[in-house]
Design a protein around this motif. Sequence first.
Motif, PDB file in Angstrom:
ATOM      1  N   TRP A  96       6.887   2.148  12.358  1.00 17.21           N
ATOM      2  CA  TRP A  96       7.995   1.906  13.275  1.00 17.21           C
ATOM      3  C   TRP A  96       9.349   2.128  12.622  1.00 17.21           C
ATOM      4  O   TRP A  96      10.271   2.619  13.272  1.00 17.21           O
ATOM      5  CB  TRP A  96       7.914   0.481  13.823  1.00 17.21           C
ATOM      6  N   PHE A  97       9.499   1.759  11.355  1.00 14.52           N
ATOM      7  CA  PHE A  97      10.756   1.959  10.647  1.00 14.52           C
ATOM      8  C   PHE A  97      10.645   3.076   9.609  1.00 14.52           C
ATOM      9  O   PHE A  97      11.539   3.236   8.780  1.00 14.52           O
ATOM     10  CB  PHE A  97      11.203   0.671   9.949  1.00 14.52           C
ATOM     11  N   GLY A  98       9.587   3.846   9.668  1.00 16.28           N
ATOM     12  CA  GLY A  98       9.395   4.944   8.732  1.00 16.28           C
ATOM     13  C   GLY A  98       8.732   4.503   7.447  1.00 16.28           C
ATOM     14  O   GLY A  98       8.214   3.377   7.323  1.00 16.28           O
ATOM     15  N   ILE A  99       8.739   5.401   6.467  1.00 22.62           N
ATOM     16  CA  ILE A  99       8.162   5.141   5.149  1.00 22.62           C
ATOM     17  C   ILE A  99       9.199   5.482   4.082  1.00 22.62           C
ATOM     18  O   ILE A  99      10.135   6.238   4.341  1.00 22.62           O
ATOM     19  CB  ILE A  99       6.868   5.958   4.920  1.00 22.62           C
ATOM     20  N   ASP A 100       9.017   4.920   2.895  1.00 21.62           N
ATOM     21  CA  ASP A 100       9.983   5.221   1.842  1.00 21.62           C
ATOM     22  C   ASP A 100       9.575   6.476   1.075  1.00 21.62           C
ATOM     23  O   ASP A 100       8.406   6.863   1.082  1.00 21.62           O
ATOM     24  CB  ASP A 100      10.141   4.025   0.891  1.00 21.62           C
ATOM     25  N   PRO A 101      10.521   7.157   0.447  1.00 23.82           N
ATOM     26  CA  PRO A 101      10.208   8.382  -0.298  1.00 23.82           C
ATOM     27  C   PRO A 101       9.300   8.107  -1.497  1.00 23.82           C
ATOM     28  O   PRO A 101       9.213   6.987  -1.994  1.00 23.82           O
ATOM     29  CB  PRO A 101      11.587   8.882  -0.744  1.00 23.82           C
ATOM     30  N   GLN A 102       8.621   9.153  -1.922  1.00 23.31           N
ATOM     31  CA  GLN A 102       7.753   9.168  -3.100  1.00 23.31           C
ATOM     32  C   GLN A 102       6.463   8.374  -2.934  1.00 23.31           C
ATOM     33  O   GLN A 102       5.376   8.897  -3.184  1.00 23.31           O
ATOM     34  CB  GLN A 102       8.501   8.670  -4.341  1.00 23.31           C
ATOM     35  N   LEU A 103       6.565   7.112  -2.505  1.00 19.39           N
ATOM     36  CA  LEU A 103       5.366   6.272  -2.413  1.00 19.39           C
ATOM     37  C   LEU A 103       4.825   6.172  -0.998  1.00 19.39           C
ATOM     38  O   LEU A 103       3.631   5.950  -0.816  1.00 19.39           O
ATOM     39  CB  LEU A 103       5.673   4.868  -2.948  1.00 19.39           C
ATOM     40  N   GLY A 104       5.678   6.276  -0.010  1.00 25.60           N
ATOM     41  CA  GLY A 104       5.226   6.204   1.379  1.00 25.60           C
ATOM     42  C   GLY A 104       4.864   4.802   1.825  1.00 25.60           C
ATOM     43  O   GLY A 104       3.993   4.627   2.680  1.00 25.60           O
TER      44      GLY A 104
ATOM     45  N   THR B 209       0.836  -1.200   0.000  1.00 29.97           N
ATOM     46  CA  THR B 209       0.000   0.000   0.000  1.00 29.97           C
ATOM     47  C   THR B 209       0.871   1.250   0.000  1.00 29.97           C
ATOM     48  O   THR B 209       1.827   1.355   0.783  1.00 29.97           O
ATOM     49  CB  THR B 209      -0.930   0.011   1.228  1.00 29.97           C
ATOM     50  N   ASN B 210       0.541   2.205  -0.862  1.00 27.67           N
ATOM     51  CA  ASN B 210       1.266   3.481  -0.923  1.00 27.67           C
ATOM     52  C   ASN B 210       0.607   4.464   0.052  1.00 27.67           C
ATOM     53  O   ASN B 210      -0.273   5.244  -0.325  1.00 27.67           O
ATOM     54  CB  ASN B 210       1.240   4.038  -2.347  1.00 27.67           C
ATOM     55  N   TYR B 211       1.031   4.406   1.299  1.00 34.01           N
ATOM     56  CA  TYR B 211       0.409   5.231   2.332  1.00 34.01           C
ATOM     57  C   TYR B 211       0.671   6.714   2.094  1.00 34.01           C
ATOM     58  O   TYR B 211      -0.144   7.554   2.480  1.00 34.01           O
ATOM     59  CB  TYR B 211       0.924   4.813   3.716  1.00 34.01           C
ATOM     60  N   GLY B 212       1.792   7.029   1.471  1.00 37.31           N
ATOM     61  CA  GLY B 212       2.079   8.426   1.175  1.00 37.31           C
ATOM     62  C   GLY B 212       1.157   9.001   0.115  1.00 37.31           C
ATOM     63  O   GLY B 212       0.900  10.214   0.095  1.00 37.31           O
ATOM     64  N   VAL B 213       0.663   8.161  -0.774  1.00 38.84           N
ATOM     65  CA  VAL B 213      -0.295   8.614  -1.790  1.00 38.84           C
ATOM     66  C   VAL B 213      -1.679   8.761  -1.178  1.00 38.84           C
ATOM     67  O   VAL B 213      -2.418   9.712  -1.474  1.00 38.84           O
ATOM     68  CB  VAL B 213      -0.311   7.630  -2.977  1.00 38.84           C
ATOM     69  N   ASP B 214      -2.052   7.828  -0.302  1.00 39.25           N
ATOM     70  CA  ASP B 214      -3.361   7.892   0.344  1.00 39.25           C
ATOM     71  C   ASP B 214      -3.437   9.050   1.337  1.00 39.25           C
ATOM     72  O   ASP B 214      -4.506   9.647   1.517  1.00 39.25           O
ATOM     73  CB  ASP B 214      -3.643   6.574   1.070  1.00 39.25           C
ATOM     74  N   ASP B 215      -2.330   9.364   1.990  1.00 38.99           N
ATOM     75  CA  ASP B 215      -2.289  10.459   2.966  1.00 38.99           C
ATOM     76  C   ASP B 215      -1.126  11.378   2.601  1.00 38.99           C
ATOM     77  O   ASP B 215       0.010  11.160   3.032  1.00 38.99           O
ATOM     78  CB  ASP B 215      -2.104   9.901   4.381  1.00 38.99           C
ATOM     79  N   PRO B 216      -1.345  12.403   1.785  1.00 36.45           N
ATOM     80  CA  PRO B 216      -0.256  13.287   1.330  1.00 36.45           C
ATOM     81  C   PRO B 216       0.498  13.982   2.448  1.00 36.45           C
ATOM     82  O   PRO B 216       1.632  14.440   2.234  1.00 36.45           O
ATOM     83  CB  PRO B 216      -0.986  14.311   0.448  1.00 36.45           C
ATOM     84  N   SER B 217      -0.078  14.059   3.646  1.00 40.19           N
ATOM     85  CA  SER B 217       0.623  14.732   4.741  1.00 40.19           C
ATOM     86  C   SER B 217       1.842  13.941   5.221  1.00 40.19           C
ATOM     87  O   SER B 217       2.701  14.490   5.924  1.00 40.19           O
ATOM     88  CB  SER B 217      -0.334  14.951   5.923  1.00 40.19           C
TER      89      SER B 217
END
Length: 342
Positions: free
Chosen positions: A108-116, A80-88
């Motif tokens: 817990w380990f953060g999210i990756d850039p661009q996709l989240g 799931t691209n959480y950064g796309v679902d939640d732009p904040s």
Amino acid sequence: MTTPTPSSAAPLEVTDENAEKPSTSDGPKDTATRSPGQLAWLRFKRDRTGVVSAIIVICFFVLGLCAPLIAKIYGKDPYTNYGVDDPSLLGDNGLPAKPNGGISSDFWFGIDPQLGRDVFTFLWYSIRNSLLLATGITVLAMIVGVVIGVTAGYVGGKTDWLLGRVMDILLAFPQQLFFVAFTPVVLALFVGDNENTPTSLIVASLILLLVVFGWASVARLLRGQVLALREREYVEAAKVTGASPARIIFKELLPNLWTPILIQGTLMLPMMVSTEAGLAYLGVGLQDPTPDWGVMIGYAAQWYQDDITLLMFPGLAMVIFVLAFNLLGDSVRDALDPKTKR
């Protein structure tokens, strides 16, 4: 009068039933009564480095296999691209909005850039896929190596000469360079230029190439062992009694080859993990978005100057696993064959 003999004149010995007797129940068992496996296990248990390494390796395998369960309990998944679902969650530059790669109570380990995508679940799925793939390759390569090595050593003659030349050719190849150059050629035979390569086809090609080039070292070692064993008295006795070659191999030779087989297996698996991850990093193995150790490290390497935490987690995990498995291999070798201990 008769003179008493020394035996009759000697005083009688009185035994005290309450006297302390040496106890043998708590003492170490005689070495002669233990099997080679029991002796190896005792030597291994005394090796603290081997025990700790074994615990680390087991933890990696158990947690990797339980990755779907961990993701279910954790409430996230690696796709799931959480950064796309939640732009904040992401800033304007595509990097995590929060410091340290977006590490928080939710990630817990953060999210990756661009996709989240969630790094925690992506890491465990990557470990799972890499270990399953490397274990399958190792098992197949060991089976092929054992069969060919034992056959070459026992049969001898032209068969031994032919198989020996095949081993020489495979061992002479620069394997890493060959993998990088030949994997796209294999994939191009089944997939057109404008078609997406199925993950199953990539996995099959990796297994094929790594097994083809991985068995030769095992076969070379076992061939030498069998050449020495087939001249032993018990093998000659089995031939005299009319035992078939299959019975001699399985009853007389293989039981004496388990030590080098186990040692080679423990050394080959971490090498296959590193090789498979390296191919994915170079773009000729598994591809994003399929979770894989090499895929994760390759993606994180593009952002290491801005988000070092994304590279830190998979990098440290791989270093710990490979180091622990190599130390475990050394401990297994020392336990099974103490004469090689340095």
